[in-house]
Design a protein around this motif. Sequence first.
Motif, PDB file in Angstrom:
ATOM      1  N   CYS A  29       0.857  -1.180   0.000  1.00  0.00           N
ATOM      2  CA  CYS A  29       0.000   0.000   0.000  1.00  0.00           C
ATOM      3  C   CYS A  29       0.895   1.233   0.000  1.00  0.00           C
ATOM      4  CB  CYS A  29      -0.892  -0.004   1.239  1.00  0.00           C
ATOM      5  SG  CYS A  29      -2.021   1.392   1.293  1.00  0.00           S
ATOM      6  N   GLN A  30       0.671   2.130  -0.981  1.00  0.00           N
ATOM      7  CA  GLN A  30       1.515   3.331  -1.059  1.00  0.00           C
ATOM      8  C   GLN A  30       1.255   4.270   0.109  1.00  0.00           C
ATOM      9  OE1 GLN A  30       1.246   5.047  -4.967  1.00  0.00           O
ATOM     10  NE2 GLN A  30       2.434   3.397  -5.870  1.00  0.00           N
ATOM     11  N   ASN A  31       0.090   4.120   0.686  1.00  0.00           N
ATOM     12  CA  ASN A  31      -0.297   4.979   1.802  1.00  0.00           C
ATOM     13  C   ASN A  31      -0.366   4.124   3.079  1.00  0.00           C
ATOM     14  OD1 ASN A  31      -1.162   7.246   3.041  1.00  0.00           O
ATOM     15  ND2 ASN A  31      -3.159   7.353   2.002  1.00  0.00           N
ATOM     16  N   ARG A  32       0.751   3.432   3.357  1.00  0.00           N
ATOM     17  CA  ARG A  32       0.738   2.363   4.350  1.00  0.00           C
ATOM     18  C   ARG A  32       0.377   2.825   5.762  1.00  0.00           C
ATOM     19  NH1 ARG A  32       6.144  -0.958   5.054  1.00  0.00           N
ATOM     20  NH2 ARG A  32       6.841   0.982   6.050  1.00  0.00           N
ATOM     21  N   THR A  33       0.925   3.931   6.187  1.00  0.00           N
ATOM     22  CA  THR A  33       0.670   4.374   7.559  1.00  0.00           C
ATOM     23  C   THR A  33      -0.817   4.611   7.787  1.00  0.00           C
ATOM     24  OG1 THR A  33       2.829   5.417   7.534  1.00  0.00           O
ATOM     25  CG2 THR A  33       1.377   6.031   9.335  1.00  0.00           C
ATOM     26  N   ALA A  34      -1.468   5.273   6.813  1.00  0.00           N
ATOM     27  CA  ALA A  34      -2.914   5.522   6.925  1.00  0.00           C
ATOM     28  C   ALA A  34      -3.679   4.201   6.921  1.00  0.00           C
ATOM     29  CB  ALA A  34      -3.371   6.411   5.777  1.00  0.00           C
ATOM     30  N   PHE A  35      -3.239   3.260   6.086  1.00  0.00           N
ATOM     31  CA  PHE A  35      -3.898   1.944   6.005  1.00  0.00           C
ATOM     32  C   PHE A  35      -3.766   1.192   7.324  1.00  0.00           C
ATOM     33  CE2 PHE A  35      -3.527  -2.639   4.501  1.00  0.00           C
ATOM     34  CZ  PHE A  35      -4.898  -2.825   4.373  1.00  0.00           C
ATOM     35  N   GLN A  36      -2.556   1.202   7.888  1.00  0.00           N
ATOM     36  CA  GLN A  36      -2.332   0.509   9.165  1.00  0.00           C
ATOM     37  C   GLN A  36      -3.171   1.147  10.284  1.00  0.00           C
ATOM     38  OE1 GLN A  36       1.797   0.241  10.626  1.00  0.00           O
ATOM     39  NE2 GLN A  36       1.331  -1.824  11.332  1.00  0.00           N
ATOM     40  N   ASP A  37      -3.259   2.481  10.281  1.00  0.00           N
ATOM     41  CA  ASP A  37      -4.092   3.180  11.279  1.00  0.00           C
ATOM     42  C   ASP A  37      -5.563   2.799  11.115  1.00  0.00           C
ATOM     43  OD1 ASP A  37      -1.843   4.413  12.207  1.00  0.00           O
ATOM     44  OD2 ASP A  37      -2.224   6.352  11.251  1.00  0.00           O
ATOM     45  N   HIS A  38      -6.004   2.734   9.853  1.00  0.00           N
ATOM     46  CA  HIS A  38      -7.399   2.366   9.569  1.00  0.00           C
ATOM     47  C   HIS A  38      -7.696   0.956  10.090  1.00  0.00           C
ATOM     48  CE1 HIS A  38     -11.146   1.884   7.272  1.00  0.00           C
ATOM     49  NE2 HIS A  38     -10.674   0.709   6.901  1.00  0.00           N
ATOM     50  N   LEU A  39      -6.809   0.014   9.808  1.00  0.00           N
ATOM     51  CA  LEU A  39      -7.024  -1.362  10.279  1.00  0.00           C
ATOM     52  C   LEU A  39      -7.025  -1.423  11.805  1.00  0.00           C
ATOM     53  CD1 LEU A  39      -4.951  -3.622   7.824  1.00  0.00           C
ATOM     54  CD2 LEU A  39      -7.373  -3.082   7.762  1.00  0.00           C
ATOM     55  N   ARG A  40      -6.128  -0.693  12.414  1.00  0.00           N
ATOM     56  CA  ARG A  40      -6.066  -0.678  13.878  1.00  0.00           C
ATOM     57  C   ARG A  40      -7.392  -0.163  14.450  1.00  0.00           C
ATOM     58  NH1 ARG A  40      -2.001   2.608  14.585  1.00  0.00           N
ATOM     59  NH2 ARG A  40      -0.396   1.022  14.280  1.00  0.00           N
ATOM     60  N   ALA A  41      -7.921   0.885  13.835  1.00  0.00           N
ATOM     61  CA  ALA A  41      -9.211   1.447  14.291  1.00  0.00           C
ATOM     62  C   ALA A  41     -10.341   0.435  14.128  1.00  0.00           C
ATOM     63  CB  ALA A  41      -9.515   2.726  13.518  1.00  0.00           C
ATOM     64  N   LYS A  42     -10.206  -0.462  13.155  1.00  0.00           N
ATOM     65  CA  LYS A  42     -11.213  -1.507  12.933  1.00  0.00           C
ATOM     66  C   LYS A  42     -10.909  -2.766  13.767  1.00  0.00           C
ATOM     67  CE  LYS A  42     -13.637   0.511   9.608  1.00  0.00           C
ATOM     68  NZ  LYS A  42     -15.054   0.858   9.793  1.00  0.00           N
ATOM     69  N   GLY A  43      -9.887  -2.681  14.623  1.00  0.00           N
ATOM     70  CA  GLY A  43      -9.564  -3.807  15.505  1.00  0.00           C
ATOM     71  C   GLY A  43      -8.708  -4.885  14.857  1.00  0.00           C
ATOM     72  N   VAL A  44      -7.959  -4.530  13.818  1.00  0.00           N
ATOM     73  CA  VAL A  44      -7.123  -5.524  13.123  1.00  0.00           C
ATOM     74  C   VAL A  44      -5.644  -5.194  13.345  1.00  0.00           C
ATOM     75  CG1 VAL A  44      -6.472  -6.478  10.871  1.00  0.00           C
ATOM     76  CG2 VAL A  44      -8.872  -5.950  11.363  1.00  0.00           C
TER      77      VAL A  44
END
Length: 376
Positions: A297-312
């Motif tokens: 993912c080119q926007n990895r930090t945002a993606f990782q934050d999004h997953l964390r917010a979804k409990g992943v």
Amino acid sequence: MVNFLDLKSINAALRSELIEACTRVIDSGWYISGREVAAFEAEFAAYCGVKHCIGVANGLDALTLTIRAWKVLGRFKQGDEVIVPANTYIASILSITENGLVPVLVEPDDTTFNLCPTKLEGALTDRTRLILPVHLYGQICDMPAINEFAQKYGLLVLEDSAQAHGASVKGKKTGSWGSASAFSFYPGKNLGALGDAGAVTTDDDELAETIRALGNYGSKSKYNNIYKGVNSRLDELQAAMLRVKLGHLEKDTSVRRSIAAAYMAGIENQALKLPLEKSIDATSFLEHVWHLFVVRCQNRTAFQDHLRAKGVETLIHYPIPPHKQKAYAEWDELNFDITERMHAEVISLPIGPTMSMDDVSVVIDACNSFNGATVE
Ligand SMILES: *Cc1c(COP(=O)(O)O)cnc(C)c1O
């Protein structure tokens, strides 16, 4: 919360078998190099389809002792070169420099993350002696092509199979393609002990005997030391744990495959680039045992934050390439664009043999609800 890997539940599922194996060792009165180690070595050699398995203390020692054994046997001299992928876990490279040999880093294949046979020619010099392919994330390298190249130039091949127990191509598993192969049984690996453990597999009698001696104080028979060896042995207790685990490996791998197939079918977000089990001809492909399910993912930090917010929960394998590590400050000026982009974009989704299909759905939904920039 969807955990990245739930080791506790993996071992809890085998609790009674593990306790029974532990008890067998406790009651045997024999704790080093006994029946359990011999039995595991025979069982794992048979699983890989090779003559010898030599248990050692960990995966790094499996790599380091194999290279050292070839030095002892006169196959290498100081300054000889080893071709290794630039994006590997640092252990592969440490085993080379520890032995006074020179790592020649090459860019991996951008789609498989693995050593690319077409890039070997460019790395070859008259000092090249060994190729060290790494079956990264659980996918076997293009071993038919790598072995053909090695044969053409008289090079040895050492597989780093630490992440790919049981992965095969053309019906032949990791551990049986190289002149030798190093395995790790670190608890989080697909075949994991309850502590540190490792092994080397090979068909070469002389190499097997030399590795065994080097890991046992340089001794082939008690109190008779022929090399300045080290102590790197597989424990009886860990061997007993591994015998239990080996019995469940194929089933565990098929669970990993179902999860990977569900991710492949369900993740539709164009901002994510999914992994690929690459075909090498009309009938063969490079099999994956899904140690890790790595997306880009080119926007990895945002993606990782999004997953964390979804409990992943996710992890990055790996955030810094070896040539940018302080330990190898002498390589700081080197540039490997493909490798550096990988390290900036990769992110590993949860996968493991006890993960439920409900959790898989949570991960898929979380991936698809991410609103990020698309991959070009
Ligand atoms: C885990 C690993 C190693 C080292 O194994 P240890 O048992 O931790 O020493 C080596 N190479 C790769 C690719 C690994 O993933």
